[in-house]
Each structure stands twice: as structure tokens, then as C-alpha cells.
Scaffold this active site. Structure first.
Site, PDB file in Angstrom:
ATOM      1  N   ASP A   1       0.554  -1.431  -0.057  1.00 60.55           N
ATOM      2  CA  ASP A   1      -0.262   0.514  -0.352  1.00 60.55           C
ATOM      3  C   ASP A   1       0.761   1.464   0.393  1.00 60.55           C
ATOM      4  O   ASP A   1       1.748   1.356   0.597  1.00 60.55           O
ATOM      5  CB  ASP A   1      -1.052  -0.031   0.959  1.00 60.55           C
ATOM      6  CG  ASP A   1      -2.013   1.252   1.599  1.00 60.55           C
ATOM      7  OD1 ASP A   1      -2.691   1.334   0.979  1.00 60.55           O
ATOM      8  OD2 ASP A   1      -1.429   2.573   2.204  1.00 60.55           O
TER       9      ASP A   1
ATOM     10  N   GLU B   1       1.480  -0.327  -5.019  1.00 59.32           N
ATOM     11  CA  GLU B   1       0.329   0.882  -5.221  1.00 59.32           C
ATOM     12  C   GLU B   1       0.505   1.836  -5.350  1.00 59.32           C
ATOM     13  O   GLU B   1       1.505   1.946  -4.553  1.00 59.32           O
ATOM     14  CB  GLU B   1      -0.957   1.053  -4.087  1.00 59.32           C
ATOM     15  CG  GLU B   1      -2.071   1.781  -5.020  1.00 59.32           C
ATOM     16  CD  GLU B   1      -1.726   3.278  -3.498  1.00 59.32           C
ATOM     17  OE1 GLU B   1      -3.642   3.174  -3.755  1.00 59.32           O
ATOM     18  OE2 GLU B   1      -1.711   2.668  -2.145  1.00 59.32           O
TER      19      GLU B   1
HETATM   20  C1  GLC Z   1      -4.365   3.644   0.217  1.00 63.29           C
HETATM   21  C2  GLC Z   1      -5.159   2.334  -0.103  1.00 63.29           C
HETATM   22  C3  GLC Z   1      -6.759   3.895   1.172  1.00 63.29           C
HETATM   23  C4  GLC Z   1      -5.767   3.986   1.510  1.00 63.29           C
HETATM   24  C5  GLC Z   1      -4.458   4.238   2.042  1.00 63.29           C
HETATM   25  C6  GLC Z   1      -3.949   4.823   3.450  1.00 63.29           C
HETATM   26  O1  GLC Z   1      -4.284   4.658  -0.958  1.00 63.29           O
HETATM   27  O2  GLC Z   1      -5.761   1.717  -0.686  1.00 63.29           O
HETATM   28  O3  GLC Z   1      -7.249   2.815   0.749  1.00 63.29           O
HETATM   29  O4  GLC Z   1      -6.862   4.908   2.229  1.00 63.29           O
HETATM   30  O5  GLC Z   1      -3.293   3.890   1.176  1.00 63.29           O
HETATM   31  O6  GLC Z   1      -3.374   3.965   4.110  1.00 63.29           O
END
Ligand code: GLC
Ligand code: MG
Length: 689
Positions: free
Chosen positions: A311, A381
């Protein structure tokens, strides 16, 4: 050595001859060979020859019997009838072994890599709060997921990513982790997790967990120890001096808006949080933090999880100098700089050293990937928007592995301009920038983004699924996309998402509504009580899994057909991808594989008008094209001349055809392949070419 032709009697060889034996005249065997025919009688009387014939007489009379002395056995085994087959056998074995070794080496050298599980199936994202509630509290849970594993068998999906279910105060619905080694009671227990994983593995399903390295919850034990300056934990987070009511340490802003610094009374300093103030950023410049995170990776890999979705990775490191970031609009008054769009996030994202940490994570995962069939998958991500080259860095390099792929979010922009040219542009953003030999992937939705059926419009849902499942690489499907679920309307008073509480329009609740399983109460999401943590979409009575399973023309039926087709057809799962055509309406491409006559033409109308596409200049295509599957079921099986391929708005066609002339050799600049493979029809194998 002398041999006799008489195969019935035993021959005397060097090995049986009396070592003391010598010809009477002292000439030995060589001289004997020179005996002329005239004096042979005389010589035969010599002692040596006598011994020879004695031995022969003695041994030729003996029939082989059990327990024969070694000497006799040796005599027998030297007979041509035993020796020759033995030698033939020996050389045959040697030759066969050599051939086998050569064939094995050739097969290894010539075989293309098999597709790994994360390449062969789409990745299905479960948002656990919304998938299936087993206990009736209105929130989905792990037991609920387990109850519904048949859904994946039905869809032929093997890879399941589940958004976080760690223990959490749920300020960001699980992305604020209080304990990385525990399950939140809302979702179940560790036993429920283990049962789920075992059930998934027994069905051949892989489980990908969310891993959140950038931050923890402010309730995490480490944060408490850090704010109380425990010597070991003091530098676990990013702290700097500031006054309770004074100016912030710099102009950095949180992704959720406003300053990313919050004053902590306990420690008397400010801490950094690139997301909510309840999500303090970990300090990855501290090697102990890296070690902690690696230990957590080991913990879950040892439990058997098959991969991680990492993440918000671009936020993991910040510039230690902590200077103000440059404003996008230098004239904007600094007090109005409150969102990520106001700043060039030069010092808070994608810092030097980030990839070293991720490569270390990858290396740890590789340790667990050695067992056959147990490859551990890693996807990152990072939204880098127009800086696609930054995203591509998460693929690693030829020498150092990193993620198997970074999520490709560019198709999320499809609704900005639904047209064939735009679709091609977005696809090409990835294909044209991806390092050679890497594996592409496609995302059209997740828990952070508006559902594509709402942003693009219901009309395009099937075409988008067709695109996802016929492009090269791994598709990601956010729960509900397989049935074309849309966003819900959430009134201000119903807002659950903290991001929506900061800014109503940023709320992510609309795309997080419960999955619509059937037309019963609560759409079958919760069969026990009347609770659902977010409202259901009112269309659930018609748009639901059960109803669509019964309808051959449904979004679900088409998803299933295309996914199954993709997995069974080499050109679709690992063949060439070649651009053929793009205009205001239509985007069209070919999937083919060298050596295979069967190929696929995909024609999708993303435009605003129906279209007639003329592909007569594509001489590699046959004159007549028969539709294998259309997003409009009535058009299945239709035949078009290649000069007049008709599509309605939002219609997609998969055309299967047979050809002797492939497209890629004549248009190399229009074509891409991750790892080239050729098909040999005569023996039905794939080989490297
Ligand atoms: C990522 C997740 C999101 C979350 C963020 C902070 O972007 O997809 O849902 O709020 O990280 O952890
Ligand atoms: Mg529950």
C-alpha cells in the site's frame, strides 16, 4: 586376445590364461600366430597348445549350473553370444542416456517460462467489509468470504486480494493498523483466517494480503513507545520540533487534505502523517523499522499467504531536510495550499532509497518462493499520474527484482473521454513505457475510485470487461465489477469514510457498498439481521449474482466466458498484442501466437456513435470475420466482411479467425509480447523462438 568362432565352446582370453604360461619354444602366442600350415601338426603337440586344447575340452563340455566358480562364469560370459549383446546393450544405454540428457537440456533451453498463477488468472479484490457478512453485524467478515469461495470457482478466478483485516481502530477502515500480527474482531479471529486460507488453498485459490508499510495506527504499540521516547522506539516515526499553536514545520500536506503535521502533547513534538492524523508515518530511515516490517512479512508468509499488495509505497520515505515543497501555482497564498494537487510532492514521495527497501522486501519473499508452485507475488500501489516512468521503476531492473508489477491505474481515466483513440492512448501509456519482457496489468476500479460503471456509464461496462480480459497481462477486478455494480448515493449524514468527512466529494463510500448476491433482503449480503454498514444499491433486485447466473447475456456470463476463453487460448493468455485500428469510436487489436493459425481480433466501440469499421487494408485478416462473442448476445455468430465490421456504442466483439499470415512479423512496431513463444502444431508444444 584371441577369439574362436565356435560359439558353443568357451574361448580362452587373456584373463583366463595361466600367467605362468609360455610357449615351449619361448616364442609365446605371437610366434604361434606365425605357425605355417605345414608345421602346424608338430606345433600342436607343444605343451602350450596342449594346455589350450585341454582347457577347451574341459570347459566346452560343462553346462552352466548354479554356483559355478567365478573362473567358469568368466569363461562363459566371454562367449560371443553373451558378450556381443552385452556390449550392444552397454552402448545402447550410453547412447540413450546421452540422447536423454541432450533432449532434457534442449527442452529446458527451448521451453518458454510457464505462466505463474498471478499471470494466469485475474486478481479479484475483496473489500472485506462489503463482501459477505456471516454474523449479521452488518459488516462483512472472513467467515463470509469462506462461505462464498464457490463464486471464484464459477468465475474461474484463482487470485484473491483481500483489503486489510488486521486489528485496527478502523479510522481508515483497516488501513490504520494497530497490530500487524492480529485479526480485527470485526472480521473474525486468527483461526478464521487460517481456516479461510486452508479452504482457499484446497480449492487452488491464492490469497494476497494487503501490506501497509508507510504508516501504522496511532494506537499501535510502537507509536506509544515512540511518543514516550522509549530509546528503542524513539525514531520509529518522523518527528520534528514544533509549537502546539505555532506554524507547522513545513508546507507538506496530507493526501486527505491539510497539513501532514500534528502536534503530539505527550512528546511535545510534531509527527508526520501523509494520510490521516491517526496514521503516523513510519520512519524508514531507521533500519529497525525495516527489520520490523520484514519480520511481519515473514510472519504471514510462514502462515502461507501467497502474496502482498503493498500500500501507498511512494510515501515511504521523505527528504530528511524537510524543506517546503514547491507550489504548483507559486502565486497561491501559502495558507490556501491544502491539498496534494497544490504541491509538487518532490520531498514526500518517490525518494531515493525507496526501491532498495522494496527490493529487500522482494528478496525476503523470494526465500519463500522456492518450493514448486509456491511463488509469492508482490504488487505495489503508487499513483504517479503523468509521471508513468516513476511507476515503471517498481518493476525493478534486469538485475534486481522488485514487484511483479505495479498496479496500472491508467484505465481509470477511460471515462474522461470515451473514444477508441483515448482507449488506445491509455493502453499505450503502459505498453509503450513498460520495460521489455515485463508483464502488463490493468485496473478499472478499487476501493478508492469511483466505480467504472458509474464514471463511464453502464453502457460501457461490458466493453470495459472485454478490454480487461483480452488485453495482454493480468486484469484486476474489484468486487462487483463482474456484475456491473454501480456506485451508491451516500447522503452527508450517512458518510462513513474519513476522507469523506474531510471533504464530502472525496468520500469513497459510494464504491464500497455491499456485494449484491441475490434479490433477497440485504441482497444476500447479510441474511441474519437488517444491518448493512453502507446502504445497498437500489438496483440489487435485478443486478445481482444469482440473477445473472441464470442469464446467458448477463455481464457476469460474459465475464465468465471471456475469462475462461482467455485461460484456454494461448494467443489471449500469452500471445502477441498488436494495434490494428483506433478512431473516435473504435479501438481494435489482434492477439496471435507464432505457429498457431487461430488468432483473435478484438473490436470495441468506446465512442458515442455506432460504427462501421473498415479493416480491408489489414491483409493478414481473412475477408470474412465471424463473431465468437459480442457484448450484445444477439450478435454472437454474426459474420462481417472485413471492410464493414459493425459495432454499436459500448459494444465489443471478439472475432476468432484462422490465418497463415500473422500480423506481427509485418508490423513489429505495432506489436508487443512479454516473452515470445512459438507453437509447434505437429507435436502440440510451445517453444522459445
Ligand atoms: C492506500 C489505500 C487507501 C488508504 C491509503 C492509506 O491508498 O488504497 O484506501 O486510505 O492507502 O493507507
Ligand atoms: Mg460481520
Amino acid at each position: 586376445m584371441s577369439y574362436r568362432n565356435d560359439s558353443d565352446s568357451v574361448e580362452l582370453g587373456e584373463c583366463t590364461r595361466n600367467p605362468g604360461y609360455k610357449d615351449a619354444d619361448g616364442d609365446g602366442p605371437a610366434a604361434r600366430d606365425n605357425i605355417s600350415a605345414s608345421d602346424s601338426e608338430e606345433k600342436r603337440d607343444s605343451i602350450g597348445v596342449k594346455r589350450l586344447s585341454d582347457a577347451r575340452d574341459e570347459y566346452t563340455q560343462i553346462k552352466p549350473y548354479a554356483g559355478m566358480p567365478k573362473e567358469l562364469l568368466v569363461l562363459y560370459s566371454s562367449k560371443a553370444r553373451y558378450r556381443v549383446p552385452r556390449e550392444i546393450l552397454f552402448w545402447l544405454t550410453v547412447c540413450c542416456t546421452l540422447v536423454l540428457v541432450a533432449v532434457t537440456i534442449a527442452v529446458i533451453a527451448l521451453s518458454p517460462k510457464c505462466l505463474s498463477w498471478w499471470q494466469a488468472s485475474p486478481v479479484y479484490q475483496i473489500y472485506p467489509r462489503s463482501f459477505k457478512d456471516s454474523d449479521g453485524d452488518g459488516v462483512g467478515d472472513l467467515k463470509g468470504i469462506r462461505e462464498k469461495l464457490d463464486h471464484f470457482e464459477y468465475l474461474n478466478i484463482k487470485s484473491i486480494w483481500i483489503s486489510p483485516f488486521y486489528r485496527s481502530p478502523m479510522k481508515d477502515f483497516g488501513y490504520d493498523v494497530e497490530d500487524f500480527r492480529d485479526i480485527d474482531p470485526l472480521f473474525g479471529t486468527m483461526k478464521d483466517f487460517e481456516d479461510l486460507l486452508a479452504a482457499m488453498h484446497s480449492k487452488g485459490l491464492k490469497l494476497i494480503m494487503d501490506f501497509i508499510p508507510n504508516h501504522t495506527s496511532d494506537l499501535h504499540r510502537w507509536f506509544n513507545l515512540s511518543r514516550t521516547r522509549d530509546p528503542h522506539y524513539e525514531d520509529y516515526y518522523v518527528w520534528t520540533d514544533c509549537k502546539p499553536d505555532g506554524p507547522k514545520p513545513n508546507n507538506w500536506v496530507s493526501i486527505f487534505g491539510n497539513s501532514s503535521w500534528t502536534y503530539d502533547e505527550v512528546r511535545g513534538q510534531c509527527y508526520l502523517h501523509q494520510f490521516l492524523k491517526e496514521q503516523p508515518d513510519l520512519n524508514f530511515r531507521n533500519p529497525d523499522v525495516i527489520k520490523e516490517m520484514i519480520d511481519i512479512i515473514h510472519f504471514w508468509l510462514e502462515k502461507g499467504v501467497d502474496g502482498f499488495r503493498m500500500d501507498a509505497v511512494k510515501h515511504m520515505l521523505e527528504a530528511p531536510h524537510m524543506r517546503d515543497e514547491p507550489q504548483v501555482d507559486p502565486n497561491k497564498p501559502p495558507e490556501l495550499v491544502t491539498t496534494e494537487w497544490d504541491l509538487h510532492s518532490d520531498y514526500t514521495t518517490s525518494q531515493v532509497g525507496l526501491h532498495d527497501i522494496l527490493r529487500e522486501f522482494r528478496a525476503q519473499m523470494d526465500i519463500y518462493s522456492q518450493e514448486p508452485g509456491r511463488y509469492r507475488f508482490m504488487v505495489t500501489e503508487s499513483y504517479d499520474y503523468e509521471e508513468v516512468y516513476k511507476t515503471m521503476m517498481y518493476y525493478g531492473t534486469r538485475l534486481e527484482k522488485e514487484g511483479d508489477f505495479p498496479f496500472n491505474f491508467y484505465l481509470l481515466d477511460l471515462p474522461q473521454n470515451t473514444s477508441g483513440v483515448w482507449a488506445k492512448h491509455l493502453v499505450h501509456l503502459w505498453m509503450g513505457n513498460m520495460p521489455k519482457g515485463k508483464w502488463p496489468n490493468w485496473v478499472v476500479g478499487n476501493h478508492d475510485r469511483t466505480r467504472i460503471s458509474s464514471s463511464a456509464g453502464r453502457l460501457y461496462v461490458r466493453a470495459i470487461n472485454m478490454l480487461l480480459l483480452t488485453l495482454p497481462g493480468t486484469a484486476t477486478t474489484y468486487y462487483g465489477e463482474e456484475i456491473g455494480m454501480e456506485n451508491i448515493n451516500v447522503t452527508a449524514s450517512q458518510i462513513q469514510d474519513p476522507a469523506g468527512k474531510y471533504n464530502t466529494s472525496a468520500s469513497r463510500d459510494p464504491q464500497r457498498s455491499p456485494l449484491q448476491w441475490n434479490a433477497d433482503t440485504n441482497a444476500g449480503f447479510n441474511e441474519k439481521t437488517n444491518l448493512t454498514w453502507l446502504p445497498l444499491h437500489p438496483d440489487y433486485e435485478t443486478v445481482n449474482v444469482e440473477a445473472q447466473m441464470k442469464d446467458d447475456g448477463s455481464v457476469l456470463a460474459q465475464y465468465r466466458f471471456l475469462n475462461t476463453l482467455r485461460q484456454s487460448e494461448l494467443p489471449l493468455n500469452r500471445g502477441w498484442f498488436c494495434y490494428v485500428h483506433a478512431d473516435a469510436n473504435v479501438f481494435s487489436y489482434i492477439r496471435e501466437l507464432d505457429g498457431l493459425k487461430r488468432a483473435f481480433l478484438i473490436v470495441v466501440n468506446f465512442g458515442k456513435e455506432s460504427a462501421v469499421t473498415d479493416l480491408s487494408s489489414v491483409r493478414e485478416l481473412p475477408d470474412e470475420l465471424k463473431v465468437l462473442i459480442s457484448t450484445t448476445i444477439a450478435n454472437d455468430g454474426k459474420v462481417f466482411p472485413k471492410s464493414r465490421i459493425q459495432t454499436e456504442v459500448g459494444e465489443g466483439l471478439v472475432i476468432q479467425y484462422s490465418t497463415n499470415t500473422l500480423f506481427n512479423p509485418n508490423h513489429p512496431e505495432e506489436c508487443y509480447i512479454s516473452e515470445k513463444a512459438c507453437y509447434l502444431e505437429t507435436i502440440d508444444i510451445l517453444y522459445k523462438c
